[in-house]
Scaffold this motif. Sequence first.
Motif, short mmCIF file in Angstrom:
data_model
loop_
_atom_site.label_atom_id
_atom_site.label_comp_id
_atom_site.label_asym_id
_atom_site.label_seq_id
_atom_site.Cartn_x
_atom_site.Cartn_y
_atom_site.Cartn_z
N LEU A 176 50.97 -8.39 -9.79
CA LEU A 176 49.99 -7.71 -10.63
C LEU A 176 50.13 -6.21 -10.45
O LEU A 176 50.06 -5.71 -9.34
N VAL A 177 50.34 -5.51 -11.54
CA VAL A 177 50.45 -4.05 -11.52
C VAL A 177 49.39 -3.54 -12.49
O VAL A 177 49.68 -3.16 -13.61
N GLN B 229 54.12 5.25 -7.75
CA GLN B 229 54.39 4.54 -6.51
C GLN B 229 55.20 3.26 -6.75
O GLN B 229 55.69 2.65 -5.83
N TYR B 230 55.32 2.84 -7.98
CA TYR B 230 55.96 1.56 -8.31
C TYR B 230 57.05 1.80 -9.34
O TYR B 230 56.87 1.59 -10.52
N ASP B 231 58.20 2.28 -8.88
CA ASP B 231 59.29 2.59 -9.78
C ASP B 231 60.17 1.36 -10.03
O ASP B 231 59.94 0.29 -9.46
N THR C 90 48.08 -28.90 -1.33
CA THR C 90 47.61 -28.15 -2.50
C THR C 90 48.58 -27.04 -2.87
O THR C 90 49.48 -26.70 -2.10
N ARG C 91 48.39 -26.50 -4.02
CA ARG C 91 49.25 -25.44 -4.56
C ARG C 91 48.92 -24.11 -3.88
O ARG C 91 47.78 -23.82 -3.55
N LEU C 92 49.97 -23.30 -3.72
CA LEU C 92 49.83 -21.97 -3.13
C LEU C 92 50.09 -20.93 -4.21
O LEU C 92 51.12 -20.97 -4.88
N VAL C 93 49.17 -20.00 -4.37
CA VAL C 93 49.34 -18.90 -5.32
C VAL C 93 49.55 -17.63 -4.50
O VAL C 93 48.66 -17.18 -3.79
N VAL C 94 50.75 -17.08 -4.62
CA VAL C 94 51.13 -15.87 -3.89
C VAL C 94 50.86 -14.69 -4.80
O VAL C 94 51.41 -14.60 -5.90
N VAL C 95 49.99 -13.78 -4.35
CA VAL C 95 49.60 -12.62 -5.16
C VAL C 95 50.15 -11.35 -4.54
O VAL C 95 49.85 -11.04 -3.38
N ASN C 96 50.95 -10.63 -5.31
CA ASN C 96 51.47 -9.33 -4.89
C ASN C 96 50.82 -8.30 -5.81
O ASN C 96 51.16 -8.21 -6.98
#
Length: 137
Positions: free
Chosen positions: A74-75, A42-44, A29-35
């Motif tokens: 996802l930000v 904090q996210y420059d 099956t497909r793998l969905v990697v979520v970051n």
Amino acid sequence: MSIVVGYIPTPEGRAALRASAEEAKLRGTRLVVVNSQPGGRQYDEHEARRFEDELATITRTLDQIGVESEVRTLVRGKDPSEDLLSIAAECDARLIVIGLRRRSPVGKLILGSNAQELLLKSTCPVLAVKADATDRG
């Protein structure tokens, strides 16, 4: 159907990625990697570029081992558990994989809030893995 994995560049994140790739290959099956990132100060730009480079490497590695994958960064300022649950529902996930870090004896009484939220609210099984020596660098 898919498997969703929460990924951050830590030993625990690498353990989750490794375990989820094995599960995806096993299940075909497909793998969905979520970051999931908090955003804001904090996210420059430098941090964003570092994550993009690492996630591109992950995509190439998954392709090489024959795992169909999709990477989503996802930000949105949401808790990682909210992002994972949302993506899992959208992708009709059959499994969510997360990494857990070691905790002190007192910390063991309560799981991390994101892990606890996932375990309580997920409509599919959640696989929680710990890092080992191969994930540490």
